[in-house]
Design a protein around this motif. Structure first.
Motif, PDB file in Angstrom:
ATOM      1  N   GLU A   1       0.812  -1.223   0.000  1.00 44.53           N
ATOM      2  CA  GLU A   1       0.000   0.000   0.000  1.00 44.53           C
ATOM      3  C   GLU A   1       0.844   1.271   0.000  1.00 44.53           C
ATOM      4  N   LEU A   2       2.139   1.149   0.343  1.00 42.80           N
ATOM      5  CA  LEU A   2       3.012   2.314   0.424  1.00 42.80           C
ATOM      6  C   LEU A   2       3.912   2.452  -0.794  1.00 42.80           C
ATOM      7  N   ASP A   3       4.287   1.311  -1.365  1.00 41.64           N
ATOM      8  CA  ASP A   3       5.243   1.297  -2.472  1.00 41.64           C
ATOM      9  C   ASP A   3       4.704   2.063  -3.674  1.00 41.64           C
ATOM     10  N   HIS A   4       5.598   2.818  -4.322  1.00 44.33           N
ATOM     11  CA  HIS A   4       5.258   3.612  -5.504  1.00 44.33           C
ATOM     12  C   HIS A   4       4.181   4.657  -5.211  1.00 44.33           C
ATOM     13  N   LYS A   5       4.098   5.082  -3.950  1.00 45.40           N
ATOM     14  CA  LYS A   5       3.106   6.103  -3.598  1.00 45.40           C
ATOM     15  C   LYS A   5       3.692   7.210  -2.735  1.00 45.40           C
ATOM     16  N   GLU A   6       4.460   6.848  -1.708  1.00 45.15           N
ATOM     17  CA  GLU A   6       4.948   7.891  -0.794  1.00 45.15           C
ATOM     18  C   GLU A   6       6.402   7.670  -0.413  1.00 45.15           C
ATOM     19  N   SER A   7       7.128   8.773  -0.332  1.00 45.04           N
ATOM     20  CA  SER A   7       8.564   8.710  -0.042  1.00 45.04           C
ATOM     21  C   SER A   7       8.867   8.728   1.454  1.00 45.04           C
ATOM     22  N   PHE A   8       7.963   9.292   2.263  1.00 45.63           N
ATOM     23  CA  PHE A   8       8.172   9.450   3.710  1.00 45.63           C
ATOM     24  C   PHE A   8       9.402  10.309   4.025  1.00 45.63           C
ATOM     25  N   TYR A   9       9.858  11.108   3.051  1.00 44.82           N
ATOM     26  CA  TYR A   9      11.130  11.802   3.248  1.00 44.82           C
ATOM     27  C   TYR A   9      11.075  12.860   4.347  1.00 44.82           C
ATOM     28  N   PHE A  10      10.113  13.774   4.261  1.00 41.99           N
ATOM     29  CA  PHE A  10      10.120  14.909   5.182  1.00 41.99           C
ATOM     30  C   PHE A  10       9.537  14.591   6.564  1.00 41.99           C
ATOM     31  N   VAL A  11       9.203  13.328   6.818  1.00 42.32           N
ATOM     32  CA  VAL A  11       8.806  12.938   8.176  1.00 42.32           C
ATOM     33  C   VAL A  11       9.891  12.100   8.832  1.00 42.32           C
ATOM     34  N   GLY A  12      11.081  12.039   8.206  1.00 37.72           N
ATOM     35  CA  GLY A  12      12.256  11.511   8.870  1.00 37.72           C
ATOM     36  C   GLY A  12      12.475  10.017   8.831  1.00 37.72           C
ATOM     37  N   HIS A  13      11.916   9.320   7.836  1.00 39.37           N
ATOM     38  CA  HIS A  13      12.065   7.863   7.807  1.00 39.37           C
ATOM     39  C   HIS A  13      13.423   7.398   7.279  1.00 39.37           C
ATOM     40  N   TYR A  14      14.307   8.323   6.932  1.00 43.87           N
ATOM     41  CA  TYR A  14      15.656   7.977   6.487  1.00 43.87           C
ATOM     42  C   TYR A  14      16.652   8.389   7.587  1.00 43.87           C
ATOM     43  N   LEU A  15      16.534   7.722   8.743  1.00 42.39           N
ATOM     44  CA  LEU A  15      17.368   8.020   9.913  1.00 42.39           C
ATOM     45  C   LEU A  15      17.269   9.485  10.311  1.00 42.39           C
ATOM     46  N   GLY A  16      16.098  10.060  10.109  1.00 44.58           N
ATOM     47  CA  GLY A  16      15.859  11.438  10.515  1.00 44.58           C
ATOM     48  C   GLY A  16      16.265  12.479   9.495  1.00 44.58           C
ATOM     49  N   ILE A  17      16.882  12.081   8.389  1.00 48.50           N
ATOM     50  CA  ILE A  17      17.346  13.047   7.374  1.00 48.50           C
ATOM     51  C   ILE A  17      16.142  13.683   6.675  1.00 48.50           C
ATOM     52  N   VAL A  18      16.087  14.997   6.713  1.00 54.95           N
ATOM     53  CA  VAL A  18      15.013  15.751   6.044  1.00 54.95           C
ATOM     54  C   VAL A  18      15.590  16.929   5.268  1.00 54.95           C
ATOM     55  N   ASP A  19      16.859  16.840   4.932  1.00 55.89           N
ATOM     56  CA  ASP A  19      17.526  17.931   4.227  1.00 55.89           C
ATOM     57  C   ASP A  19      16.791  18.227   2.925  1.00 55.89           C
ATOM     58  N   PRO A  20      16.332  19.474   2.727  1.00 55.53           N
ATOM     59  CA  PRO A  20      15.572  19.797   1.510  1.00 55.53           C
ATOM     60  C   PRO A  20      16.310  19.457   0.220  1.00 55.53           C
ATOM     61  N   TYR A  21      17.636  19.606   0.218  1.00 52.24           N
ATOM     62  CA  TYR A  21      18.397  19.359  -1.001  1.00 52.24           C
ATOM     63  C   TYR A  21      18.271  17.909  -1.462  1.00 52.24           C
ATOM     64  N   PHE A  22      18.248  16.970  -0.515  1.00 52.41           N
ATOM     65  CA  PHE A  22      18.281  15.555  -0.865  1.00 52.41           C
ATOM     66  C   PHE A  22      16.886  14.947  -1.040  1.00 52.41           C
ATOM     67  N   TYR A  23      15.844  15.776  -1.006  1.00 55.53           N
ATOM     68  CA  TYR A  23      14.491  15.266  -1.232  1.00 55.53           C
ATOM     69  C   TYR A  23      14.396  14.565  -2.588  1.00 55.53           C
ATOM     70  N   ARG A  24      15.149  15.061  -3.547  1.00 54.25           N
ATOM     71  CA  ARG A  24      15.095  14.520  -4.903  1.00 54.25           C
ATOM     72  C   ARG A  24      15.607  13.082  -4.995  1.00 54.25           C
ATOM     73  N   MET A  25      16.205  12.562  -3.923  1.00 50.16           N
ATOM     74  CA  MET A  25      16.699  11.178  -3.959  1.00 50.16           C
ATOM     75  C   MET A  25      15.593  10.166  -4.268  1.00 50.16           C
ATOM     76  N   ALA A  26      14.352  10.518  -3.981  1.00 53.87           N
ATOM     77  CA  ALA A  26      13.236   9.586  -4.146  1.00 53.87           C
ATOM     78  C   ALA A  26      12.618   9.623  -5.538  1.00 53.87           C
ATOM     79  N   PHE A  27      13.226  10.400  -6.452  1.00 58.04           N
ATOM     80  CA  PHE A  27      12.568  10.624  -7.742  1.00 58.04           C
ATOM     81  C   PHE A  27      13.507  10.326  -8.912  1.00 58.04           C
ATOM     82  N   PRO A  28      12.992  10.339 -10.149  1.00 61.77           N
ATOM     83  CA  PRO A  28      13.786   9.889 -11.295  1.00 61.77           C
ATOM     84  C   PRO A  28      15.009  10.767 -11.571  1.00 61.77           C
TER      85      PRO A  28
END
Length: 406
Positions: free
Chosen positions: A77-104
């Motif tokens: 239900e989560l795959d290919h839908k949400e990155s969870f980036y800005f809520v800290g699911h990548y060991l707390g990393i929410v750096d705006p610059y690296f948000y693009r890591m989840a996209f093409p």
């Protein structure tokens, strides 16, 4: 299940990636997954319409290619839908610059637009963003700096910043939303307990967590502890984006959320009551984006406020073709403004929207909506003792009614 190797690869290649054109902000249990499915369906419908018709009124109908976000969790239900980036699911990393890591990759977008002549867009559909006290500032900062990473359009030319993304808020009756979220999270807790996860980190969540009833959860969300935690998280986000520095690959300290601010301060159930106050959350996004992306005042550093940046989609609008069509059109209108700004092969805005509207028409036929949206009704609780009582429901209704007048 996590994907650690792909996460590392994506962070390493983040400078080579794009930002999403559409962000579905939430709210939880309000049809975000359903709406993201409709976004994908528009792209799928374009494949048949473009091959079948080719042109409408002399305008070439382009194929639409939708790219979904990377998700750290291998869960259907989560795959290919949400990155969870800005809520800290990548060991707390929410750096705006690296948000693009989840996209093409940028080259993928270039290939689709410049070589194949397709309409490219990608989206993120993270339902936790709307109520998050920190996400509005971090998301806006990511797009405020989008232009600096892509460079100017030419030597001696002034670099015109791209438009911000199309922001979407899904909403429903707040009492229904609170009850559905209460059931969802308590079932998740029961699942965790079945695996032996029976102890709670009281230093992060306090001794009042988890609340024993939905009425207790409502009181907990309004407690001094939670109010302070949300205020601290919002202040922290403002601090993280205040002093922006240029990206240096040899020394760059990533911006992170502390453990107490992941995913929401005070825990998942701290949002009971808060998440149903849609207008306050939407106003915060509109205010933040207006400050950063409002029309610039001539000979001034100030910006004119814009009417609104967030498109609101009631859940019932997703189950009727005509209503869904009215919801999808403005979402894609903002999205295509970004595409036209890039100067893609099909860069004329009117031509882009002709292709989009053709695909939306194919998706939003009444034949496709014989049944209403069934997602988010809320499964039965594994622990029936936690089932909301009639007095709990009355208390929720009174709470949301009183907040309408504030």
């Amino acid at each position: 299940m996590l994907r650690p190797l792909e996460i590392l690869f994506r962070f390493a290649t983040a400078p080579l990636r794009v930002l999403p054109d559409v962000i579905v902000l939430g709210e939880t249990r309000c049809g975000t997954t359903n709406l993201c499915g409709h976004l994908v369906s528009v792209a799928e419908a374009s494949s048949s319409s473009s091959s079948r018709s080719g042109q409408i009124n002399g305008t070439r109908i382009s194929r639409i290619k939708c790219y979904t976000p990377f998700c750290p969790w291998a869960f259907p239900e989560l795959d290919h839908k949400e990155s969870f980036y800005f809520v800290g699911h990548y060991l707390g990393i929410v750096d705006p610059y690296f948000y693009r890591m989840a996209f093409p990759l940028k080259i993928t977008r270039w290939w689709e637009e410049r070589v194949l002549g397709n309409i490219f867009f990608c989206f993120d559909g993270c339902a936790q963003y709307l109520t998050s006290p920190s996400a509005p500032y971090l998301i806006a900062s990511a797009y405020q700096n989008e232009n600096s990473s892509s460079g100017s359009s030419g030597i001696g030319e002034e670099c015109i910043p791209p438009p911000p993304p199309s922001l979407v808020a899904c909403v429903r009756n707040p009492v229904d939303q609170a009850v559905s979220w209460w059931k969802y999270e308590n079932n998740a807790c029961s699942w965790g307990e079945s695996m032996g996860l029976t102890e709670w980190n009281t230093s992060l969540r306090s001794n009042d967590y988890p609340p024993k009833s939905i009425g207790d959860a409502l009181k907990f969300s309004q407690s001094r502890f939670i109010r302070k935690a949300y205020a601290d998280a919002e202040h922290l986000a403002k601090t993280l984006i205040t002093h922006q520095t240029s990206y240096n690959p040899f020394y760059y300290r990533m911006k992170r959320l502390p453990n107490w601010a992941i995913t929401w301060p005070g825990g998942q159930l701290s949002t009971i009551g808060r998440s149903g106050k849609y207008s306050g959350s939407i106003d915060r996004y509109n205010n933040v984006f207006s400050t950063m992306f409002g029309e610039k005042v001539e000979d001034s550093l100030e910006r004119k406020p814009r009417e609104g940046f967030v498109h609101i989609v009631p859940i019932e609008n997703q189950s009727r073709g005509l209503l869904l069509k009215g919801a999808l059109h403005p979402i894609f209108a903002d999205c295509m403004a970004r595409s036209a700004h890039r100067g893609s092969k099909q860069s004329d805005y009117a031509d882009l929207m002709a292709s989009i509207d053709c695909a939306i028409d194919n998706v939003c036929t009444e034949d496709n909506f014989n049944t209403s949206s069934r997602r988010n009704s809320g499964r039965s609780l594994a622990n029936m003792d936690l089932e909301p009582s009639s007095s709990d429901l009355d208390e929720l209704a009174k709470y949301f009614e009183s907040n309408k007048t504030r």
